[in-house]
Design an enzyme around this catalytic site. Structure first.
Site, PDB file in Angstrom:
ATOM      1  N   GLU A   1      34.896  35.933  43.606  1.00  0.00           N
ATOM      2  CA  GLU A   1      36.062  36.800  43.752  1.00  0.00           C
ATOM      3  C   GLU A   1      36.145  37.332  45.185  1.00  0.00           C
ATOM      4  O   GLU A   1      35.145  37.804  45.748  1.00  0.00           O
ATOM      5  CB  GLU A   1      35.921  37.956  42.760  1.00  0.00           C
ATOM      6  CG  GLU A   1      37.018  38.993  42.786  1.00  0.00           C
ATOM      7  CD  GLU A   1      36.749  40.115  41.785  1.00  0.00           C
ATOM      8  OE1 GLU A   1      37.692  40.873  41.486  1.00  0.00           O
ATOM      9  OE2 GLU A   1      35.592  40.216  41.300  1.00  0.00           O
TER      10      GLU A   1
ATOM     11  N   LYS B   1      44.703  38.596  39.381  1.00  0.00           N
ATOM     12  CA  LYS B   1      43.813  39.167  38.376  1.00  0.00           C
ATOM     13  C   LYS B   1      44.615  40.031  37.405  1.00  0.00           C
ATOM     14  O   LYS B   1      45.508  40.789  37.813  1.00  0.00           O
ATOM     15  CB  LYS B   1      42.748  40.005  39.077  1.00  0.00           C
ATOM     16  CG  LYS B   1      41.639  40.557  38.194  1.00  0.00           C
ATOM     17  CD  LYS B   1      40.575  41.213  39.077  1.00  0.00           C
ATOM     18  CE  LYS B   1      39.389  41.720  38.271  1.00  0.00           C
ATOM     19  NZ  LYS B   1      38.335  42.269  39.161  1.00  0.00           N
TER      20      LYS B   1
ATOM     21  N   CYS C   1      36.781  37.808  37.327  1.00  0.00           N
ATOM     22  CA  CYS C   1      35.799  38.848  37.009  1.00  0.00           C
ATOM     23  C   CYS C   1      36.095  39.627  35.727  1.00  0.00           C
ATOM     24  O   CYS C   1      35.877  39.131  34.627  1.00  0.00           O
ATOM     25  CB  CYS C   1      35.651  39.786  38.198  1.00  0.00           C
ATOM     26  SG  CYS C   1      34.082  40.705  38.178  1.00  0.00           S
TER      27      CYS C   1
END
Length: 703
Positions: free
Chosen positions: A66, A135, A196
């Site tokens: 990330e 994300k 994540c």
């Protein structure tokens, strides 16, 4: 018409056979470059260096951490224009470097769009940015403050982004949480990206991606390290890959990120169907690139068998109708995998048995107790006062007998209620007969001997068989008269003494049809071994010895039985050499046959694919790990011609000549998730089928 010369056909076939893509396999990598504290040019250079290494190693897909271009732990620096401009320059540099590189690259970057900053996975291939995935779930608890800097990409669909600098020369770049990527020339190369925290959520975006058709789920993660978190990451990836019938590639930020308040371990791994394929070294100060060959065919076959997967897609409103499929051309790969160090995955030589000693002991404990409890319940339900079993001194009857002894112990019954009969025939060896008697005595069962030779001679004479006239004719009739008489005696003894006949035939014999229809290795009142392959039976007996399930004398006999050659002992030994009839000389090594059976029953793979896996697994006896319980003399290698011979015979026996025996299989417990042959369980097939398709696949696809 111009015809291709045979030598060119053979060469092309060889190239196909030894290539990953031909077998629908994709080489993936989790890459962890040394990080920095916001130094985008340094991060970019390290990303390109690892991408080039991945190219040299034949990777198709590489997942970076990330924000690996931007850096993760830089707090409010994310909101600086200079930082954002440097990040776009880094993306341009990676894209330019990717023009001549094979792998698709998933890199992490913070990108501004419409006055919002997004934490993104940028998908790059051959000089193009294929798409940008923001994300969805932004952690804002404990040490995390992502909502201070980033906007969520949740619900953003159908959008594009202008990255500038020539990156959108072919038009606006797809942007949103609704992207799935697929190679138009390799339909099995499909992947989805999440970031994540997304997979710590109760409903990870990768679930929808998998239901939409993605076979590989990718996670670009920063994920600082605290005690126990590495195990949690692996637990989540194992569960997600099993639940979604996918591969899961995970890469976390490593050494070099800011340690103002946090620390980083750079964990990378690849899971497939809940199994760990590869894992990187944690806390490494240098770059890490961990490779694994994902078997997309196995994943596809798993989904076709896993009806709940389709039900979940329906309940979710069929996500494939909501995702944008971003196509790219990847290119066929005909390089010989062996030239690149072989397969980047650990394939067990004994697929029904784990290599890891602790897992193997746990599996043996479960397998043994499944059999014991299955038999105990059947004895209670049938209200049988005795259990009748033929004891030959071979592996299968030995294992069935020790299971029976443990079942009687558990039920609080005396072992003397087990009636064991040794029934010597024309070829019974003194060694196996002695083992049978020694085992029955050691276990304390009621033992007796019935010589079947007089009855066999009478039956052969009644049939006019040449053997009855003194001719040494040892045909299938000669063999089956003996086998059938043993079963006749056992069933009538059970009638006489209020008992159940315990079957001894195992899964390997049933898969191969290496049993006589209506006889004890196929027919009984309860087939306690029917779900256990021969290789697992050997490990189970060793486990019983090692864990002290029985006394020392029983263990001594069990060890002696394990050491003898597997033989049906229905034909007298060779007069010249004294060699006994060898089962494996006739039907092939059980190690190979169980390997074939696993990949047919559990995964439905084509024979040529199974041969490819078998060759990589068995071609070098010295390579790879052997389970510690395998004796040195059994650690052998098999070349491709040998594998082909036995695979063709397996296919004929399994698909064409043996199903009618399995269709009449008695009850017995399923033991292994690796596959079973019960017509009421894992395997339903016509008894009059043909092996043509499987044999043609071998002929067309094997050199």
């Amino acid at each position: 018409m111009v015809q291709t010369p045979p030598h060119m056909i053979s060469e092309a076939m060889t190239h196909r056979f030894f290539s990953l893509h031909h077998h629908r396999m994709i080489r993936v990598a989790a890459a962890t470059p040394p990080a920095s504290v916001g130094d985008v040019p340094a991060n970019t250079a390290r990303t390109i260096a690892l991408a080039q290494e991945a190219h040299a190693k034949g990777c198709d897909l590489v997942v970076f951490p990330e924000l690996n271009l931007t850096s993760y732990a830089i707090d409010d620096l994310h909101l600086q224009s200079a930082q954002q401009a440097a990040t776009l320059a880094g993306i341009r540099a990676v894209a330019a470097a990717s023009v001549t590189l094979k792998p698709v690259l998933l890199v992490g970057a913070a990108i501004e769009r419409a006055g919002r900053l997004y934490n993104c996975a940028v998908v790059i291939a051959r000089g193009r940015v294929l798409g940008v995935v923001p994300k969805t779930y932004l952690p804002n608890y404990r040490e995390y403050y992502e909502k201070r800097w980033f906007a969520s990409g949740g619900g953003l669909t159908g959008l594009t982004i202008d990255l500038g600098g020539g990156l959108d020369a072919a038009g606006p770049v797809p942007f949103g949480a609704d992207l799935m990527f697929a190679a138009d020339d390799l339909p099995f190369f499909t992947f989805h990206a999440e970031i994540c925290e997304d997979y710590w959520a109760p409903t990870p975006p990768s679930t929808m991606g998998a239901l939409a058709g993605a076979l590989i789920c990718c996670n670009l993660s920063a994920s600082n390290i605290v005690i126990g978190k590495a195990r949690e990451r692996m637990l989540l990836a194992a569960a997600q890959s099993a639940r979604t019938a996918s591969a899961y590639v995970y890469s976390a930020a490593g050494i070099g990120e800011s340690t103002t308040d946090l620390s980083w371990d750079g964990q990378g791994f690849v899971y497939e169907l809940g199994e760990l394929l590869a894992e990187s070294e944690r806390f490494a100060r240098g770059p890490q690139l961990v490779l694994a060959d994902v078997d997309a065919e196995r994943l596809i076959q798993e989904r076709t068998r896993f009806g709940t997967f389709n039900d979940a897609a329906r309940e979710a409103g069929h996500p494939e109708t909501r995702f944008r499929l971003i196509a790219f051309t990847h290119g066929e790969d005909l390089d010989d995998v062996a030239e690149r160090g072989g397969l980047a995955r650990d394939i067990r030589r004994f697929p029904f048995v784990p290599n890891d000693p602790a897992k193997r002991d746990a599996d043996c404990y479960e397998a043994f107790n499944i059999q014991v409890e299955g038999l105990a319940k059947r004895l209670e339900a049938a209200r049988a006062s005795t259990l009748v079993i033929g004891v030959s001194g071979g592996l299968d009857s030995t294992h069935a007998l020790i299971v029976a002894a443990k079942a009687m112990d558990r039920l609080g019954r005396g072992r003397d209620t087990i009636l064991g009969f040794t029934m010597p025939g024309f070829a019974t060896g003194e060694g196996t007969k002695a083992h049978a008697w020694a085992l029955m005595r050691a276990l304390g069962i009621t033992a007796a001997e019935i010589d079947i030779r007089p009855a066999a001679r009478q039956m052969l004479a009644d049939m006019g068989h040449p053997f009855a006239a003194g001719e040494p004719v040892y045909d299938v009739t000669f063999e089956n008269v003996q086998a059938g008489l043993r079963t006749d005696y056992l069933f009538r003894l059970a009638n006489q003494r209020g008992g159940l006949v315990l079957g001894t035939g195992d899964l390997s014999e049933l898969a191969l049809g290496w049993c006589t229809y209506g006889v004890g290795d196929q027919m009984s009142h309860y087939a306690v071994n029917a779900g256990v392959p021969k290789t697992l039976i050997q490990f189970l007996i060793r486990w019983c010895i090692r864990t002290g399930q029985y006394d020392d004398e029983t263990n001594r006999v069990l060890a002696a039985i394990l050491a003898q050659e597997i033989s049906p002992e229905l034909v007298p030994a060779d007069e010249t050499t004294g060699a006994l009839q060898s089962t494996e000389d006739m039907i092939g090594p059980y190690a190979l046959n169980d390997f074939f059976a696993h990949y047919v029953l559990r995964h439905g793979l084509s024979p040529s694919k199974i041969a490819f896996l078998a060759w990589h697994t068995w071609r070098d006896a010295a390579a790879g790990r052997w389970p510690t319980d395998v004796p040195a003399e059994a650690q052998v290698a098999y070349d491709l011609p040998t594998i082909r011979v036995w695979l063709e015979r397996f296919c004929r026996r399994f698909f064409q000549t043996s199903q009618f025996k399995r269709s009449a299989l008695p009850n017995g417990p399923k033991v292994s998730s690796g596959g079973a042959v019960s017509p009421r369980g894992d395997w339903r097939a016509p008894s009059d089928g043909t092996a043509t398709l499987w044999l043609e696949d071998i002929a067309a696809n094997m050199p």
